[in-house]
Write an enzyme that holds these catalytic residues in place. Structure first.
Site, PDB file in Angstrom:
ATOM      1  N   THR A  81      -4.282   3.204  -5.474  1.00  0.00           N
ATOM      2  CA  THR A  81      -3.233   2.273  -5.891  1.00  0.00           C
ATOM      3  C   THR A  81      -3.798   1.098  -6.689  1.00  0.00           C
ATOM      4  O   THR A  81      -3.086   0.464  -7.451  1.00  0.00           O
ATOM      5  CB  THR A  81      -2.490   1.682  -4.668  1.00  0.00           C
ATOM      6  OG1 THR A  81      -3.459   1.329  -3.696  1.00  0.00           O
ATOM      7  CG2 THR A  81      -1.518   2.652  -4.080  1.00  0.00           C
ATOM      8  N   ARG A  99     -12.069   2.442  -7.068  1.00  0.00           N
ATOM      9  CA  ARG A  99     -12.830   1.424  -6.348  1.00  0.00           C
ATOM     10  C   ARG A  99     -13.949   2.100  -5.568  1.00  0.00           C
ATOM     11  O   ARG A  99     -13.694   2.985  -4.761  1.00  0.00           O
ATOM     12  CB  ARG A  99     -11.888   0.693  -5.398  1.00  0.00           C
ATOM     13  CG  ARG A  99     -12.323  -0.704  -5.079  1.00  0.00           C
ATOM     14  CD  ARG A  99     -11.291  -1.393  -4.244  1.00  0.00           C
ATOM     15  NE  ARG A  99     -10.243  -2.013  -5.034  1.00  0.00           N
ATOM     16  CZ  ARG A  99      -9.269  -2.756  -4.495  1.00  0.00           C
ATOM     17  NH1 ARG A  99      -9.226  -2.931  -3.196  1.00  0.00           N
ATOM     18  NH2 ARG A  99      -8.360  -3.306  -5.260  1.00  0.00           N
ATOM     19  N   SER A 153     -10.805  -6.509  -6.065  1.00  0.00           N
ATOM     20  CA  SER A 153      -9.914  -7.449  -5.387  1.00  0.00           C
ATOM     21  C   SER A 153     -10.646  -8.302  -4.363  1.00  0.00           C
ATOM     22  O   SER A 153     -11.553  -9.044  -4.697  1.00  0.00           O
ATOM     23  CB  SER A 153      -8.761  -6.674  -4.763  1.00  0.00           C
ATOM     24  OG  SER A 153      -7.788  -7.569  -4.275  1.00  0.00           O
ATOM     25  N   LYS A 201      -9.612  -0.717 -13.177  1.00  0.00           N
ATOM     26  CA  LYS A 201      -8.186  -0.424 -13.087  1.00  0.00           C
ATOM     27  C   LYS A 201      -7.570  -0.486 -14.479  1.00  0.00           C
ATOM     28  O   LYS A 201      -7.886  -1.384 -15.259  1.00  0.00           O
ATOM     29  CB  LYS A 201      -7.538  -1.460 -12.179  1.00  0.00           C
ATOM     30  CG  LYS A 201      -6.049  -1.320 -12.049  1.00  0.00           C
ATOM     31  CD  LYS A 201      -5.546  -2.150 -10.908  1.00  0.00           C
ATOM     32  CE  LYS A 201      -4.761  -3.321 -11.426  1.00  0.00           C
ATOM     33  NZ  LYS A 201      -3.791  -3.832 -10.451  1.00  0.00           N
ATOM     34  N   ASP A 238      -9.772 -11.477  -7.236  1.00  0.00           N
ATOM     35  CA  ASP A 238      -9.234 -11.314  -8.586  1.00  0.00           C
ATOM     36  C   ASP A 238      -7.975 -12.153  -8.825  1.00  0.00           C
ATOM     37  O   ASP A 238      -7.326 -12.001  -9.858  1.00  0.00           O
ATOM     38  CB  ASP A 238      -8.955  -9.841  -8.883  1.00  0.00           C
ATOM     39  CG  ASP A 238      -7.914  -9.258  -7.949  1.00  0.00           C
ATOM     40  OD1 ASP A 238      -7.807  -9.724  -6.804  1.00  0.00           O
ATOM     41  OD2 ASP A 238      -7.201  -8.332  -8.374  1.00  0.00           O
ATOM     42  N   GLU A 254       4.673  -8.813  -0.680  1.00  0.00           N
ATOM     43  CA  GLU A 254       4.143  -7.966   0.379  1.00  0.00           C
ATOM     44  C   GLU A 254       3.591  -8.856   1.480  1.00  0.00           C
ATOM     45  O   GLU A 254       3.154  -9.980   1.220  1.00  0.00           O
ATOM     46  CB  GLU A 254       3.011  -7.091  -0.149  1.00  0.00           C
ATOM     47  CG  GLU A 254       3.428  -6.094  -1.198  1.00  0.00           C
ATOM     48  CD  GLU A 254       2.327  -5.085  -1.454  1.00  0.00           C
ATOM     49  OE1 GLU A 254       2.324  -4.047  -0.775  1.00  0.00           O
ATOM     50  OE2 GLU A 254       1.463  -5.344  -2.308  1.00  0.00           O
ATOM     51  N   GLU A 255       3.547  -8.310   2.691  1.00  0.00           N
ATOM     52  CA  GLU A 255       3.019  -9.070   3.824  1.00  0.00           C
ATOM     53  C   GLU A 255       1.534  -9.359   3.656  1.00  0.00           C
ATOM     54  O   GLU A 255       0.999 -10.246   4.305  1.00  0.00           O
ATOM     55  CB  GLU A 255       3.265  -8.324   5.141  1.00  0.00           C
ATOM     56  CG  GLU A 255       2.903  -6.838   5.164  1.00  0.00           C
ATOM     57  CD  GLU A 255       1.451  -6.513   4.995  1.00  0.00           C
ATOM     58  OE1 GLU A 255       0.640  -7.229   5.582  1.00  0.00           O
ATOM     59  OE2 GLU A 255       1.135  -5.554   4.279  1.00  0.00           O
ATOM     60  N   SER A 256       0.865  -8.607   2.798  1.00  0.00           N
ATOM     61  CA  SER A 256      -0.581  -8.705   2.632  1.00  0.00           C
ATOM     62  C   SER A 256      -0.955  -9.832   1.662  1.00  0.00           C
ATOM     63  O   SER A 256      -1.832  -9.666   0.826  1.00  0.00           O
ATOM     64  CB  SER A 256      -1.115  -7.367   2.141  1.00  0.00           C
ATOM     65  OG  SER A 256      -0.406  -6.957   0.982  1.00  0.00           O
ATOM     66  N   LYS A 283       0.954  -9.115  -8.677  1.00  0.00           N
ATOM     67  CA  LYS A 283       1.184 -10.257  -7.814  1.00  0.00           C
ATOM     68  C   LYS A 283       0.313 -11.394  -8.335  1.00  0.00           C
ATOM     69  O   LYS A 283      -0.633 -11.157  -9.077  1.00  0.00           O
ATOM     70  CB  LYS A 283       0.892  -9.924  -6.360  1.00  0.00           C
ATOM     71  CG  LYS A 283      -0.485  -9.361  -6.089  1.00  0.00           C
ATOM     72  CD  LYS A 283      -0.547  -8.850  -4.652  1.00  0.00           C
ATOM     73  CE  LYS A 283      -1.830  -8.096  -4.403  1.00  0.00           C
ATOM     74  NZ  LYS A 283      -1.608  -6.712  -3.977  1.00  0.00           N
TER      75      LYS A 283
HETATM   76  C1  G1P Z   1      -3.535  -3.337   0.868  1.00  0.00           C
HETATM   77  C2  G1P Z   1      -2.258  -4.049   1.247  1.00  0.00           C
HETATM   78  C3  G1P Z   1      -1.181  -3.762   0.211  1.00  0.00           C
HETATM   79  C4  G1P Z   1      -1.687  -4.168  -1.175  1.00  0.00           C
HETATM   80  C5  G1P Z   1      -3.011  -3.484  -1.451  1.00  0.00           C
HETATM   81  C6  G1P Z   1      -3.624  -3.968  -2.750  1.00  0.00           C
HETATM   82  O1  G1P Z   1      -3.317  -1.959   0.832  1.00  0.00           O
HETATM   83  O2  G1P Z   1      -1.814  -3.669   2.528  1.00  0.00           O
HETATM   84  O3  G1P Z   1      -0.009  -4.457   0.548  1.00  0.00           O
HETATM   85  O4  G1P Z   1      -0.762  -3.799  -2.156  1.00  0.00           O
HETATM   86  O5  G1P Z   1      -3.948  -3.768  -0.401  1.00  0.00           O
HETATM   87  O6  G1P Z   1      -3.889  -5.331  -2.737  1.00  0.00           O
HETATM   88  P1  G1P Z   1      -3.701  -0.987   2.045  1.00  0.00           P
HETATM   89  O7  G1P Z   1      -5.176  -1.188   2.340  1.00  0.00           O
HETATM   90  O8  G1P Z   1      -2.877  -1.406   3.215  1.00  0.00           O
HETATM   91  O9  G1P Z   1      -3.377   0.387   1.555  1.00  0.00           O
HETATM   92 ZN    ZN Z   2      -6.609  -8.943  -5.312  1.00  0.00          ZN
END
Ligand code: G1P
Ligand code: ZN
Length: 544
Positions: free
Chosen positions: A18, A22, A113, A126, A280, A364-366, A377
């Site tokens: 996603t 990496r 990141s 990316k 980042d 997102e919660e993250s 974001k």
């Molecule tokens: C994590 C976060 C997700 C975010 C992603 C990239 O992914 O939970 O919300 O979009 O990093 O920053 P995950 O490790 O949970 O798949």
């Molecule tokens: Zn990041």
């Protein structure tokens, strides 16, 4: 200038996740590894002849040599112009901004990141498309397929370009422009937020903040915008010099990895506002004096106060949140009479909704919050949005949050991460729970009654693509939720994430402690999935 074709053999592990490809730095440093992937990116794109490519990264170890490789290969593959952030620096949201503003064909962002950097750390590549957002799955899949067949890559023999001077250089037919990494981004922020009001707030002498750049990419952005343009006191920005290894830290803005800022904000002489961003620059953490704002609440509060910012004064088209993010934003959307979309985890799922004008804010919660101003974001954007709200409301962070809860109710929320657990055991735990989901509805566990349970599946409202297997959801009668999913971004073993939430309308209970309030549901999560037994862990690695 001579184009050289170099013979190579494929690697089989170049499937972008996603957040791009990496891997450990050592993996990227294997001969031909980076070149193969970059050629696979270029091969997967159509009609790049004469086009503009944006290149930059978070400044981590291997950023500079990788940029030299990418730029030379861009020249050999027919690009007409490459824009590179000075020093090889571009935060992820700034790269998205530059791609959009300069009408580039796309961009390559070098970052892992929030993962640690340095020779033993992580690196990442990316690709973002012309709308400024991460490449959709069909594009990354084409890159992966190409990487498995590749037999040669193209580059040019040329001396390294000078990354540190703002000037134009040539590589054969291609122009290379070194650009100020902050300029376009800062101009966009000035359009969105009331800089005069924020300037007056800092100028009053009654308001102080600390911004922790964590020795990562946001240092130069925060110094220019907060201290130079907005007049925040010198020293407001801490750890503001980007370092190749982030000073040995883990550049993730949360309560565990930003202890220096957390200590300051919990101290007797804490400033009014604290914030941090990640490697980042796309994540953010927001703190009041001795007060933590959950990212889920932050999204809801920004949505409820959006009209205070000039860029959002006309209101919001809609809101989107990832499925594990708390339902706090849903209540704001309901009050505003707008749609709240629930998407799978990962920023890419917001792209279509933003492009179609269906949503303005997403989160997102993250620790990720953003809007339609770019297609990533945006950490500093969220911080400026909060400053704008504080300047207009003339209230402390904690008071803003508590008033929000009084009006909308409070979603108690926590995430428990079990990092680097055995992959097979984690998979098995998920598989077993999945097969039992259908038997759960109707079950009563103490005060809690299970209403429904499913494996989250999302149909994109715009292109109708279906993404299934996005996390196991157990929903309860009173709005409580327990969610299990495996991380898609880890580089070692599996990471299990357990998200637990409850809802409380009664203001007399809003002062309760989050972990204590959620303790029965946390215990129930373990009981339902057998976390301790399966993973062999008796507690999570990180609690947020
Ligand atoms: C994590 C976060 C997700 C975010 C992603 C990239 O992914 O939970 O919300 O979009 O990093 O920053 P995950 O490790 O949970 O798949
Ligand atoms: Zn990041």
């Amino acid at each position: 200038m001579d184009i050289t074709t170099v013979t190579t053999t494929p690697f089989t592990d170049q499937r972008p996740g996603t957040s791009g490809l990496r891997k450990k730095v050592a993996v990227f440093r294997q001969p031909h590894y980076l070149e193969n992937f970059v050629q696979s990116i270029y091969d997967a794109l159509e009609g790049v002849e004469g086009q503009t490519l944006v290149v930059g990264g978070d400044g981590r170890y291997y950023n500079r040599p990788a940029i030299q490789t990418i730029v030379k290969m861009a020249a050999a593959n027919g690009f007409g112009r490459v824009l590179v952030g000075r020093g090889g620096i571009l935060s992820t949201p700034a790269a998205s901004c530059v791609i959009r503003k300069q009408h580039a064909y796309g961009g390559i962002i070098l970052s892992a990141s929030h993962n640690p950097g340095g020779p033993d750390g992580d690196f990442g590549v990316k690709y973002n498309i012309g709308n400024g957002g991460p490449a959709p799955e069909k594009v990354t899949e084409a890159m992966f397929q190409r990487s498995k067949e590749i037999t040669a890559y193209r580059t040019v023999e040329a001396p390294d370009i000078d990354l540190d001077t703002l000037r134009e250089q040539r590589l054969g037919q291609m122009r290379v422009e070194i650009i100020d990494p902050v300029a376009d981004y800062a101009a966009l922020m000035e359009e969105l937020f009331d800089f005069d009001a924020i300037h007056a707030l800092f100028n009053s002498g009654l308001f102080h903040m600390r911004f922790d750049a964590m020795h990562a990419v946001t240092g130069p952005y925060a110094l220019e915008i907060l201290e130079q343009r907005l007049g925040a006191q010198p020293g407001t920005v801490m750890n503001g010099v980007p370092l190749e290894d982030f000073g040995g830290g883990h550049p993730d803005p949360n309560l565990t990895y930003a202890p220096e800022l957390v200590e300051i904000m919990n101290g007797a002489t804490a400033p009014d506002f604290g914030a941090a961003s990640d490697g980042d620059g796309d994540r953010n953490m927001v703190l009041g004096r001795r007060f933590f704002v959950t990212p889920s609440d932050s999204l809801a509060i920004l949505a409820a106060n959006a009209k205070l910012a000039p860029g959002y004064a006309h209101g919001l088209a809609g809101i989107a949140r990832s499925m594990p993010t708390s339902c706090a934003a849903d209540r704001v959307a309901e009050a505003l009479g707008i749609e709240c979309y629930e998407t799978p985890t990962g920023w890419k799922f917001f792209g279509n909704l933003l492009d179609a004008g269906k949503v303005t804010l997403c989160g997102e919660e993250s620790f990720g919050t953003g809007s339609d101003h770019v297609r990533e974001k945006d950490g500093l954007w969220a911080v400026l949005f909060w400053l704008n709200v504080i300047a207009k409301r003339q209230q402390a962070v904690e008071d803003i949050v508590r008033e929000h809860w009084t009006r909308f109710g409070r979603n108690f929320y926590t995430r428990h991460d079990y990092e680097e657990v055995d992959s097979a055991a984690a998979q098995q735990m998920m598989t077993e729970l999945r097969t039992r989901l259908a038997t759960l509805p109707g079950q009563r566990h103490g005060d809690y009654v299970i209403d429904s349970a499913d494996d989250f599946s999302y149909t994109d409202p715009i292109d109708h693509s279906v993404s299934s297997g996005q996390g196991l959801r157990i929903l309860f009668a009173e709005g409580e939720r327990i969610i299990f999913r495996l991380s898609g971004t880890g580089t070692a073993g599996a990471t299990l994430r357990v998200y637990v939430e409850s809802y409380e309308l009664d203001p007399s209970r809003h002062h309760q402690d989050t972990q204590e309030t959620l303790a029965p549901l946390i215990a129930l999560a373990d009981q339902l999935a057998g976390i301790r037994q399966r993973t062999g862990r008796d507690r999570p690695t990180v609690i947020t």
